[in-house]
Design an enzyme around this catalytic site. Structure first.
Site, mmCIF file in Angstrom:
data_model
loop_
_atom_site.group_PDB
_atom_site.id
_atom_site.type_symbol
_atom_site.label_atom_id
_atom_site.label_comp_id
_atom_site.label_asym_id
_atom_site.label_seq_id
_atom_site.Cartn_x
_atom_site.Cartn_y
_atom_site.Cartn_z
ATOM 1 N N GLU A 141 0.878 -1.169 0.000
ATOM 2 C CA GLU A 141 0.000 0.000 0.000
ATOM 3 C C GLU A 141 0.918 1.222 0.000
ATOM 4 O O GLU A 141 1.625 1.472 0.978
ATOM 5 C CB GLU A 141 -0.878 -0.046 1.248
ATOM 6 C CG GLU A 141 -2.017 0.926 1.277
ATOM 7 C CD GLU A 141 -2.820 0.783 2.562
ATOM 8 O OE1 GLU A 141 -3.025 1.826 3.216
ATOM 9 O OE2 GLU A 141 -3.216 -0.340 2.907
ATOM 10 N N ASP A 153 -4.806 9.796 8.836
ATOM 11 C CA ASP A 153 -3.476 9.387 9.270
ATOM 12 C C ASP A 153 -3.138 9.974 10.626
ATOM 13 O O ASP A 153 -3.388 11.149 10.896
ATOM 14 C CB ASP A 153 -2.427 9.837 8.247
ATOM 15 C CG ASP A 153 -2.644 9.200 6.892
ATOM 16 O OD1 ASP A 153 -2.933 7.987 6.867
ATOM 17 O OD2 ASP A 153 -2.526 9.896 5.865
ATOM 18 N N TYR A 195 -11.639 -3.021 3.277
ATOM 19 C CA TYR A 195 -10.732 -2.571 4.323
ATOM 20 C C TYR A 195 -11.539 -2.380 5.601
ATOM 21 O O TYR A 195 -12.368 -1.478 5.701
ATOM 22 C CB TYR A 195 -10.102 -1.245 3.882
ATOM 23 C CG TYR A 195 -8.904 -0.771 4.675
ATOM 24 C CD1 TYR A 195 -8.913 -0.726 6.071
ATOM 25 C CD2 TYR A 195 -7.760 -0.331 4.022
ATOM 26 C CE1 TYR A 195 -7.823 -0.277 6.779
ATOM 27 C CE2 TYR A 195 -6.660 0.138 4.719
ATOM 28 C CZ TYR A 195 -6.697 0.157 6.101
ATOM 29 O OH TYR A 195 -5.608 0.611 6.801
#
Length: 258
Positions: free
Chosen positions: A43, A54, A166
C-alpha cells in the site's frame, strides 16, 4: 499484478509505506526490501499536507516526503520504479486525484503498476465517476468499513468494494497500538459478502496480526510501526518485523484450517 491473484493464497500481509520518505530515491528499494521480507501487497501512500485518516507517525512521514520533493508526478515515477511481483495499491486523498483528473490518475496508476486505489475521504455515494474510470482500466476501488458503520451501509460497501474490503480495527486515525479492540473480531464476523476482508489501523505486532487472522480476516494491514522504524533508520529491524508478521499470519491461517 491484480489483487484477486494475490488473494488466491490468503491469508496475506499488506504493508503500507509513505512514498518519498525518507526520499523519493529511497522508496523503490524500500518497497523491494519489504516484499522480500514477506509483504504480499504494498500500500503506497501519496503524501498529503492535510490528511484526515493518518495519525502522527504517518503525518510526520508525509511532511518529510513533501519536504524531500514528493509530488504526484514523482509519486508515479517512484511507483513505476518499485517493480515487485506483488500488487501495489494507491492510498491517498480525493482532492489529489480530482486535481489531476480522474481518467488521467487511474491511467497513471495502471502505467506505474498500481492495480488498486484506497481513497478514505471518498464515500461510495460520491464515487461513481472514479469507480467508472477504475472499471475502464481494471483498477480496484477499495472501500473502508468500521465497527460503527450501520449494517445497511456495511452491506453496500461490501458489495461495491473492489479487490478487498478494508476493515478499520478502531475509530480515529492510523497509528500503532498495544491492543486490539474487542469488537474487531465481531466486525470481521459481522460483515458479509464474498470479497476478502483486510484489517488495518493499529496493528503493530505479530501477535495482533495472528489474532486478526484467527478471527477470520483474509489479510492484515500494517503501516505506522514500519513507517516509524524507517524514520529512525532501523530498516533491518523493519524487515525483521515484516518477516515475523508474515510468519504469524501464515501460522494463524494454518491454525484456522486445522
Amino acid at each position: 499484478m491484480r489483487i484477486s491473484e494475490a488473494f488466491k493464497s490468503s491469508p496475506l500481509l499488506i504493508v503500507y509505506l509513505c512514498s518519498g520518505d525518507p526520499s523519493p530515491a529511497a522508496t523503490p528499494e524500500l518497497v523491494r526490501r519489504v516484499v522480500r521480507a514477506g509483504a504480499d501487497i504494498i500500500e503506497l501512500g501519496l503524501p498529503h499536507s492535510d490528511p484526515i485518516a493518518d495519525g502522527p507517525t504517518i503525518q510526520a512521514a508525509a511532511q518529510r516526503a513533501i519536504a524531500a520533493g514528493m509530488n504526484t508526478d514523482i509519486y508515479f515515477q517512484v511507483a513505476a520504479e518499485a517493480s515487485v511481483p506483488v500488487p501495489k495499491v494507491f492510498m491517498g486523498y480525493y482532492n489529489m486525484v480530482y486535481a489531476r483528473g480522474l481518467e488521467r490518475f487511474v491511467q497513471d496508476c495502471l502505467l506505474s503498476g498500481i492495480t488498486g486505489m484506497i481513497v478514505p475521504d471518498l464515500p461510495p455515494e460520491e464515487a461513481a465517476p472514479l469507480k467508472a474510470a477504475c472499471s475502464r482500466h481494471g483498477v480496484d476501488l477499495i472501500y473502508l468499513v468500521a465497527s460503527n458503520t450501520p449494517p445497511e451501509r456495511q452491506r453496500l460497501l461490501a458489495e461495491e468494494t473492489g479487490g478487498f474490503l478494508y476493515l478499520v480495527a478502531r475509530p480515529g486515525v492510523t497509528g500503532a497500538r498495544n491492543d486490539l479492540l474487542p469488537d474487531t473480531g465481531e466486525l470481521i464476523r459481522r460483515v458479509a459478502g464474498d470479497k476478502p476482508k483486510a484489517v488495518g489501523f493499529g496493528i503493530s505486532t505479530p501477535g495482533q496480526a495472528a489474532e486478526v487472522i484467527r478471527a477470520g480476516a483474509d489479510a492484515v494491514i500494517v503501516g505506522s510501526v514500519c513507517v516509524d522504524l524507517i524514520a529512525r533508520g532501523r530498516i533491518g529491524e523493519m524487515e525483521s518485523l515484516v518477516a515475523e508478521m508474515k510468519r504469524a499470519v501464515k501460522e494463524a491461517g494454518r491454525e484456522r484450517l486445522s
